[in-house]
Design a protein around this motif. Structure first.
Motif, PDB file in Angstrom:
ATOM      1  N   LEU A 259      58.076  63.872  45.342  1.00 31.32           N
ATOM      2  CA  LEU A 259      56.910  63.974  46.224  1.00 31.32           C
ATOM      3  C   LEU A 259      57.229  63.438  47.622  1.00 31.32           C
ATOM      4  O   LEU A 259      57.587  62.278  47.790  1.00 31.32           O
ATOM      5  N   HIS A 260      57.112  64.351  48.584  1.00 26.23           N
ATOM      6  CA  HIS A 260      57.349  63.995  49.982  1.00 26.23           C
ATOM      7  C   HIS A 260      56.015  64.025  50.726  1.00 26.23           C
ATOM      8  O   HIS A 260      55.205  64.926  50.507  1.00 26.23           O
ATOM      9  N   VAL A 261      55.789  63.055  51.603  1.00 20.83           N
ATOM     10  CA  VAL A 261      54.567  63.040  52.410  1.00 20.83           C
ATOM     11  C   VAL A 261      54.902  63.311  53.869  1.00 20.83           C
ATOM     12  O   VAL A 261      55.717  62.614  54.473  1.00 20.83           O
ATOM     13  N   ASP A 262      54.261  64.342  54.421  1.00 23.96           N
ATOM     14  CA  ASP A 262      54.391  64.664  55.842  1.00 23.96           C
ATOM     15  C   ASP A 262      53.154  64.114  56.555  1.00 23.96           C
ATOM     16  O   ASP A 262      52.066  64.666  56.436  1.00 23.96           O
ATOM     17  N   ALA A 263      53.367  63.004  57.270  1.00 20.85           N
ATOM     18  CA  ALA A 263      52.267  62.382  58.029  1.00 20.85           C
ATOM     19  C   ALA A 263      52.665  62.328  59.498  1.00 20.85           C
ATOM     20  O   ALA A 263      52.402  61.348  60.198  1.00 20.85           O
ATOM     21  N   ALA A 264      53.309  63.403  59.966  1.00 20.48           N
ATOM     22  CA  ALA A 264      53.957  63.401  61.283  1.00 20.48           C
ATOM     23  C   ALA A 264      53.048  62.837  62.384  1.00 20.48           C
ATOM     24  O   ALA A 264      53.422  61.927  63.105  1.00 20.48           O
ATOM     25  N   LEU A 265      51.854  63.383  62.481  1.00 22.14           N
ATOM     26  CA  LEU A 265      50.920  62.879  63.497  1.00 22.14           C
ATOM     27  C   LEU A 265      50.155  61.657  62.984  1.00 22.14           C
ATOM     28  O   LEU A 265      50.121  60.608  63.609  1.00 22.14           O
ATOM     29  N   ALA A 266      49.544  61.821  61.808  1.00 22.31           N
ATOM     30  CA  ALA A 266      48.512  60.875  61.374  1.00 22.31           C
ATOM     31  C   ALA A 266      49.068  59.559  60.849  1.00 22.31           C
ATOM     32  O   ALA A 266      48.314  58.589  60.715  1.00 22.31           O
ATOM     33  N   GLY A 267      50.357  59.505  60.565  1.00 17.20           N
ATOM     34  CA  GLY A 267      50.939  58.270  60.031  1.00 17.20           C
ATOM     35  C   GLY A 267      50.639  57.066  60.898  1.00 17.20           C
ATOM     36  O   GLY A 267      50.422  55.955  60.390  1.00 17.20           O
ATOM     37  N   THR A 268      50.587  57.277  62.204  1.00 18.56           N
ATOM     38  CA  THR A 268      50.310  56.157  63.112  1.00 18.56           C
ATOM     39  C   THR A 268      48.958  55.515  62.815  1.00 18.56           C
ATOM     40  O   THR A 268      48.798  54.298  62.948  1.00 18.56           O
TER      41      THR A 268
END
Ligand SMILES: *Cc1c(COP(=O)(O)O)cnc(C)c1O
Length: 482
Positions: A259-268
């Motif tokens: 399981l990979h999580v893409d939080a490119a924008l929202a991770g901040t």
């Protein structure tokens, strides 16, 4: 250029930098140039003899600047933020001056050790558990590719790396219909094949539906596929939808998927305790990416990638050419083995400058204010009879359209909104982009530039309303032609 001239030019450039950033609001946000307008001003051949910096710089101002879209303009509300900030720019300057190539520990021990420490800080800032180890990649696209390749190797016993796809393993990968295009790109590059990427349906909030994920995995197993990996998105590019990590993680665990999580924008936004619910279920996640180069005030590029099974990552990417062997190899991080590129920029430096100068509280304050401004904009849209929200607003992105009373035809509304967007952007006063949600042409308003203030959002909204009123007057006059 000799060192004294360099000093003079550098001071001159710093003065220009200050004036540019001070006056940024006088530039049109979106560059108005037409295709080929820039290249036609550039000579076919390079100069045989060197030119002075004065002449080069004057061409930069005359030819290049008009073709720049000003991402640091506070009324840049398009795509996503790609922020800089004063400490970040200074970090880039120092990095360019040192000019180190940081492929292994020995080629600059500080770069490797600062990266290790700054990634630990970053993990803590966004609430990732200690089992994650971080490394800086160039982009989220690369991070996701690295994740899928690691999954592929771990699940094939590192066989594809050595033998290629000999046994014709048919892996499948899962994501939602709202997932970023970089996932499809990674699946293509990793040799898995676009046809083996399953795009799962989303609910009314544009979040992946875990039951459908499970159905799809089961069906694939029945048909002889090997389900490999799921990509969950926290903050989709279209509308910042948030996939439910906990149930998705449970499905992945049940069927043994990576399981990979893409939080490119929202991770901040995870710097805010009140947004940590977005990673509830993180215990079942294998890898996680977010981009400080988007919403965390750090110049492009800087993508923070976190992995639980560090050994699997290194085993997937390590190389051992004789000329890169050093005596310290066993004691240090040689980041060439943690991703695709060999040569690496000293990206940790600017991130260190940013985190120290803002402080975690300084970053929190900005992010919180951006989310608050987006919320206020959303309520202005909700209260306006001629506009409507098209998606929930969990973070900093407001998806809406113009919908004048009594007009209900979808195609007509789509064309109307496309025209509205063009008229808005043509003005140079702001820059917005669009997406399609359920077939609806949707205008996206992303509040996230480092220096955006309430007045910029309010002025933009007033302007949107004014332009729509003007358009309405015009098309009411020509009603018969509609
Ligand atoms: C911006 C974005 C990406 C791509 O990021 P890059 O760093 O440009 O590769 C991927 N996923 C999401 C959700 C994004 O918002």
């Amino acid at each position: 250029m000799n060192i004294d001239e360099f000093r003079e030019n550098a001071h001159f450039l710093v003065e220009w930098m200050v004036e540019y950033l001070k006056n940024i609001e006088t530039y049109p946000v979106k560059s108005p140039v037409k295709p080929k307008e820039i290249i036609e001003q550039l000579p076919d051949a390079p100069p045989e003899d060197g030119e002075s910096f004065d002449i080069i710089f004057s061409d930069f101002c005359k030819i290049i600047l008009p073709g720049i879209t000003h991402w640091q303009h506070p009324s840049f509300f398009a795509y996503f933020p790609a922020n800089n900030s004063f400490p970040s720019i200074l970090g880039e300057m120092a990095m360019a001056t040192i000019g180190a190539q940081c492929m292994i520990w020995e080629t600059s021990p500080s770069a490797a050790e600062l990266e290790e420490r700054v990634m630990q800080w970053t993990a803590r800032m966004i609430g990732l558990p200690d089992c994650f180890t971080g490394v800086i990649q160039d982009t989220a696209s690369t991070s996701t590719l690295v994740s899928i390749l690691t999954a592929r190797e771990k699940f094939s016993g590192y066989e594809i790396n050595s033998k290629g796809f000999t046994r014709n393993k048919k892996f499948t990968v899962y994501c939602s219909k709202e997932t970023h295009s970089s996932i499809e790109k990674a699946v293509k590059i990793a040799g898995i094949g676009r046809e083996n990427l399953r795009k799962i349906d989303v609910d009314e909030k544009f979040s992946l539906i875990p039951e459908f994920l499970e159905d799809s995995i089961r069906k694939d197993i029945q048909n002889g596929y090997i389900p490999l990996c799921t990509i969950a998105t926290i903050g989709t590019t279209g509308s910042t939808a948030i996939d439910p990590l906990k149930p998705i993680g449970e499905v992945c665990k049940r069927y043994n998927l990576w399981l990979h999580v893409d939080a490119a924008l929202a991770g901040t936004a995870l710097v805010l305790p009140e947004k940590r619910w977005m990673i509830e279920g993180i215990e079942n996640v294998d890898t996680f990416v977010f981009n400080p180069h988007k919403w965390m005030f750090t110049n492009f590029d800087c993508s923070a990638y976190f992995v639980k099974d560090k050994e699997a990552l290194i085993k997937t990417f390590e190389i051992h050419p004789e000329y890169l062997k050093t005596q310290e190899d066993k004691k240090v991080n040689n980041y060439r083995d943690w991703g695709i590129q060999l040569g690496r920029r000293f990206r940790a430096l600017k991130l260190w400058f940013v985190i120290r100068n803002f402080g975690v509280n300084g970053i929190r304050e900005k992010i919180r204010s951006h989310i608050q401004m987006a919320k206020e904009l959303a309520s202005m849209i909700e209260n306006s009879p001629d506009f409507e929200l098209i998606a929930p607003v969990p973070l900093n992105t407001v998806c809406f359209r113009w919908k004048p009373e009594n007009i209900n035809n979808l195609d007509y509304l789509n064309r109307l909104n496309e025209q509205l967007l063009e008229n808005l952007n043509k003005s140079g006063k702001l820059y917005l982009t669009h997406t399609k949600l359920n077939g609806i042409y949707t205008i996206r308003f992303v509040v996230g530039q480092t220096n955006v203030q309430k007045k910029h959002v309010e002025q933009a909204w007033e302007f949107i309303v004014d332009v729509s009123k003007d358009m309405r007057k015009k098309f009411l006059k020509g009603r018969s032609s509609l």
